[in-house]
Structure formats: C-alpha cells, structure tokens
Design a protein around this motif. Sequence first.
Motif, mmCIF file in Angstrom:
data_model
loop_
_atom_site.group_PDB
_atom_site.id
_atom_site.type_symbol
_atom_site.label_atom_id
_atom_site.label_comp_id
_atom_site.label_asym_id
_atom_site.label_seq_id
_atom_site.Cartn_x
_atom_site.Cartn_y
_atom_site.Cartn_z
ATOM 1 N N ASN A 1 39.884 45.685 46.715
ATOM 2 C CA ASN A 1 40.474 44.755 45.757
ATOM 3 C C ASN A 1 39.914 44.964 44.359
ATOM 4 N N ALA A 2 38.628 45.279 44.263
ATOM 5 C CA ALA A 2 38.035 45.546 42.950
ATOM 6 C C ALA A 2 38.640 46.810 42.337
ATOM 7 N N MET A 3 38.823 47.844 43.156
ATOM 8 C CA MET A 3 39.429 49.078 42.650
ATOM 9 C C MET A 3 40.897 48.863 42.293
ATOM 10 N N TYR B 1 42.200 46.057 41.234
ATOM 11 C CA TYR B 1 42.203 45.312 39.980
ATOM 12 C C TYR B 1 41.989 46.250 38.786
ATOM 13 N N LYS B 2 41.051 47.176 38.921
ATOM 14 C CA LYS B 2 40.805 48.138 37.837
ATOM 15 C C LYS B 2 42.032 49.020 37.603
ATOM 16 N N LEU B 3 42.716 49.411 38.673
ATOM 17 C CA LEU B 3 43.932 50.215 38.544
ATOM 18 C C LEU B 3 45.028 49.433 37.830
ATOM 19 N N ILE B 4 45.178 48.159 38.188
ATOM 20 C CA ILE B 4 46.206 47.318 37.557
ATOM 21 C C ILE B 4 45.925 47.166 36.067
ATOM 22 N N ILE B 5 44.668 46.968 35.715
ATOM 23 C CA ILE B 5 44.311 46.837 34.304
ATOM 24 C C ILE B 5 44.546 48.148 33.564
ATOM 25 N N GLN B 6 44.141 49.260 34.180
ATOM 26 C CA GLN B 6 44.270 50.566 33.531
ATOM 27 C C GLN B 6 45.730 50.961 33.333
ATOM 28 N N PHE C 1 33.282 44.028 53.265
ATOM 29 C CA PHE C 1 32.807 44.889 52.191
ATOM 30 C C PHE C 1 33.899 45.868 51.751
ATOM 31 N N ILE C 2 34.596 46.469 52.700
ATOM 32 C CA ILE C 2 35.675 47.419 52.386
ATOM 33 C C ILE C 2 36.814 46.709 51.652
ATOM 34 N N LEU C 3 37.250 45.562 52.144
ATOM 35 C CA LEU C 3 38.335 44.823 51.488
ATOM 36 C C LEU C 3 37.949 44.381 50.080
ATOM 37 N N PRO D 1 50.817 40.519 42.297
ATOM 38 C CA PRO D 1 50.602 39.998 43.665
ATOM 39 C C PRO D 1 51.162 40.923 44.748
ATOM 40 N N GLY D 2 52.280 41.561 44.470
ATOM 41 C CA GLY D 2 52.866 42.485 45.448
ATOM 42 C C GLY D 2 51.990 43.700 45.676
ATOM 43 N N VAL D 3 51.375 44.201 44.619
ATOM 44 C CA VAL D 3 50.479 45.349 44.742
ATOM 45 C C VAL D 3 49.265 44.967 45.585
ATOM 46 N N PHE D 4 48.649 43.834 45.266
ATOM 47 C CA PHE D 4 47.488 43.382 46.044
ATOM 48 C C PHE D 4 47.858 43.143 47.498
ATOM 49 N N ARG D 5 49.002 42.510 47.736
ATOM 50 C CA ARG D 5 49.417 42.209 49.100
ATOM 51 C C ARG D 5 49.633 43.482 49.906
ATOM 52 N N MET D 6 50.301 44.467 49.310
ATOM 53 C CA MET D 6 50.586 45.716 50.020
ATOM 54 C C MET D 6 49.299 46.457 50.364
ATOM 55 N N ILE D 7 48.393 46.550 49.415
ATOM 56 C CA ILE D 7 47.143 47.258 49.673
ATOM 57 C C ILE D 7 46.306 46.516 50.704
#
Length: 63
Positions: A21-23, A25-30, A15-17, A39-45
């Motif tokens: 990831n949803a947050m 994704y919203k940050l990347i779009i914003q 649930f946390i992961l 992919p690097g941002v998602f991988r690091m987080i």
Amino acid sequence: MSWFFMVAYFIFSWFILYNMNAMTYKLIIQKEIPEVKQPGVFRMINVCITILLISLYVKVVFT
C-alpha cells in the motif's frame, strides 16, 4: 507448529500488505492518478496481493 506458523504468517502478511500500500501510494502520487480512480487502484492491488498470500499459505500448510 501450526498455531505458531499461523501467527507468524499473519504478521508477515500484514507487513507485506502495508508495504504494498505504501508503494502503491507513492506510484499514485508519482503518476498523478486522479482521485476518482485511486480507490480502484488500491482495491485491485489489495485483492491481488491477498489472493497471492492466501494461496501461498494454503500451499505451505497442505503440502
């Protein structure tokens, strides 16, 4: 107790992961981060959150 806790913690971790990831994704779009860096941002987080969740599990189980 240990088996039940492990299953409950696995569900909590998923649930946390998912929410992180949803947050992310919203940050990347914003912030309009280029697709090359996404992919690097998602991988690091995901790595950071996974390390935090594992260390919390170890702390709870062994203390």
